[in-house]
Design an enzyme around this catalytic site. Structure first.
Site, PDB file in Angstrom:
ATOM      1  N   CYS A 114      50.607  39.024  36.774  1.00  0.00           N
ATOM      2  CA  CYS A 114      51.368  37.789  36.579  1.00  0.00           C
ATOM      3  C   CYS A 114      50.756  36.937  35.470  1.00  0.00           C
ATOM      4  O   CYS A 114      51.465  36.206  34.782  1.00  0.00           O
ATOM      5  CB  CYS A 114      51.465  36.994  37.875  1.00  0.00           C
ATOM      6  SG  CYS A 114      49.851  36.573  38.602  1.00  0.00           S
ATOM      7  N   HIS A 456      48.355  32.942  41.725  1.00  0.00           N
ATOM      8  CA  HIS A 456      49.552  33.473  41.065  1.00  0.00           C
ATOM      9  C   HIS A 456      49.923  32.583  39.887  1.00  0.00           C
ATOM     10  O   HIS A 456      49.878  31.355  39.974  1.00  0.00           O
ATOM     11  CB  HIS A 456      50.714  33.519  42.071  1.00  0.00           C
ATOM     12  CG  HIS A 456      51.958  34.120  41.533  1.00  0.00           C
ATOM     13  ND1 HIS A 456      52.014  35.404  41.026  1.00  0.00           N
ATOM     14  CD2 HIS A 456      53.219  33.608  41.408  1.00  0.00           C
ATOM     15  CE1 HIS A 456      53.254  35.659  40.630  1.00  0.00           C
ATOM     16  NE2 HIS A 456      53.991  34.589  40.840  1.00  0.00           N
TER      17      HIS A 456
END
Length: 522
Positions: A114, A456
């Site tokens: 990510c 994330h």
């Protein structure tokens, strides 16, 4: 050389794979991983005379179409196929294309990637970068992989799988190929999470050899490079001794690709954090005193690029726990940034005339948009009323209503001519710099979580970035200030009203890297 159709034999099964001899063996291993589930770090591909290595020369292997390779290694969980098959634009009808193009494409997460996906999407907010990559015939391996990735993303409407780019990135920057040894994933050790800001810096460094472009978008043959042109600022640093005022100060000029925003216990706004980072104290040897002394360092920007990167310093090393920890404090960032507050006096004098006039013109433009919207609403309301019957009233000759507006293009042409006359000659000659010092926020990378080595990353890009002006007026509603949210391959519209939710203040998404674009004159 065209890709070859070959076979791989693993666990008693023979599977078909494409092998491109023009790409590194690591790309082939990633393709084998997609069909066998054997991670590259646990994979052995047998070739004549030994094992295929990442630096093996394909010319020595001399692969042929139809050749079979033996693969050894324990398979983990197979990569999941996309929920829907990938459909390319060439295979769609007009209605399908219109629907698909309403959202830009995302990037599939290939296991803790990510950080890369968010960074690539944010850099996509620099259209000049894609122009420079396409215009240059000779690129190094990582810039070439980025160019191919952007080209492939523009040709599809489904989440794209960036396997080839990821492989090249890990080869160019080995730290991004580190294995997660934390034990959080059980027996299956995948790749470790990485820092998106470090990814941004490494990509920008890799782009330093990409040639500059001219105003027409053609690759420049001079010594100048794209990053120096559009992304590099210059910082003037002055060092003065606090304990010996008579000691001459020292001045240095440094090239920087980002401006840092320090976050302390009292930082509430981005611009104050930036000012804190530009004014600091340090201890060094004083030649006049013959001992260590305290010095004050004052830094100011002496060149502003078209694209200014701001790094929110949210991670700091904590000795008590022996690792980096996230600074959770809520810090409001600006969607419009006036950089004249942090530049040298000389640069401020050059940019102030055009900057002040542009601010006034922007207010006039906003007022014209309001008038046009009110007029449009009034006209629609009038046309929707039923016509009255038997009305033989003689109409007065039409007269121009006070405040009637000309075509917007007429105003823009006049404004552009006026502003260009105010642009400083040095700034005008420096194509790629900001001639106003005024910026709009166009991209954000956020981090979600409390740990620097986990969490994330999500990318946000302003919608207007993906819409160009055409004809005599803007093809995109200038009042549309919404954003696109790129959560890997999940793309959605993010209302401007919710930007305040990524200021920080907890473990949820916090702005980490911000990209500002210099305001255009027209």
């Amino acid at each position: 050389m065209a890709p070859l159709s070959v076979h791989v034999k693993h666990a008693g099964k023979t599977l078909d794979v494409l092998l491109d001899p023009s790409l590194p063996p690591a790309v082939f291993k990633e393709a084998v991983y997609q069909v066998t589930g054997v991670p590259p770090e646990r994979m052995k591909v047998m070739i004549k005379g030994g094992v295929l290595k990442d630096d093996t020369d394909w010319k020595k292997v001399a692969p042929k179409a139809g050749q079979t390779f033996m693969v050894i290694g324990a398979a983990g969980e197979l990569p999941k196929p996309p929920e829907k098959p990938i459909v390319f634009l060439e295979d769609m009808n007009d209605s399908e294309i219109a629907e698909a193009l309403s959202l830009p494409v995302g990037l599939r997460n290939l296991g803790n990637t990510c950080y890369m996906n968010a960074t690539v999407q944010a850099m996509r907010a620099i259209p000049e970068l894609q122009t420079a990559l396409s215009a240059s015939p000779h690129l190094d391996v990582l810039p070439r992989a980025l160019r191919d990735l952007y080209n492939n993303m523009s040709r599809t409407t489904e989440g794209y799988i960036p396997t080839a780019f990821l492989t090249v990135l890990r080869q160019a920057v080995p730290q991004f190929g580190e294995v997660d040894r934390s034990g959080k994933n059980g027996m299956l050790a995948g790749y470790a999470q990485q820092d998106a800001e470090e990814c941004w810096t490494q990509l920008a460094n890799a782009l330093k050899e990409v040639p500059a472009i001219d105003a027409a978008g053609n690759s420049s043959t001079g010594a100048r490079r794209f990053v120096d042109q559009f992304m590099m600022a210059e910082m003037r640093r002055e060092l003065k001794c606090d304990e010996a005022p008579e000691e001459p100060s020292t001045v240095t000029i440094e090239k920087v690709m980002k401006v840092e925003c320090n976050i302390s216990a009292t930082t509430n706004y981005m611009h104050t954090g930036i000012k804190d980072a530009l004014n600091s104290q340090l201890e060094k040897n004083s030649p006049s005193l013959g001992r260590q002394a305290i010095y004050s360092q004052t830094s100011r920007l002496s060149r502003l690029p078209s694209y200014l990167t701001v790094h929110m310093v949210r991670f700091a090393w904590r000795r008590d726990i022996g690792k980096k920890a996230k600074i959770m404090r809520k810090v409001k960032f600006a969607t419009e940034f006036d950089a004249l507050e942090v530049v040298t006096d000389e640069l401020k004098a050059k940019l102030t005339p055009v900057s002040s006039r542009l601010k006034s013109i922007e207010k006039e433009r906003a007022e014209r948009r309001k008038v046009r919207k009110r007029t449009k609403v009034a006209q629609e309301a009038s046309s929707s009323k039923p016509a009255e019957e038997n009305t033989d009233v003689e109409m007065a000759p039409a007269s121009e209503v006070p405040g009637d507006l000309e075509e917007e293009s007429v105003y823009r042409t006049r404004e552009l001519q006026e502003l260009e006359e105010l642009v400083d000659a040095d700034a005008k000659a420096d194509y790629g710099c900001s001639v106003t010092g005024l910026y709009d926020l166009v991209a954000i990378v956020t981090h979600k979580g409390a740990d620097a080595d986990a969490g994330h990353y999500i990318g946000f890009v302003k919608k207007s970035v993906f819409h160009t002006k055409s004809g005599d007026g803007p093809a995109f509603d200038e009042d549309d200030e919404d954003w696109y949210k790129f959560d890997d391959d999940k793309v959605s519209v993010f209302p401007k009203e919710k930007l305040g939710t990524i200021d920080g203040g907890g473990e949820d998404s916090s702005a980490y890297v911000l990209l500002y674009r210099s305001k255009p004159l027209a």
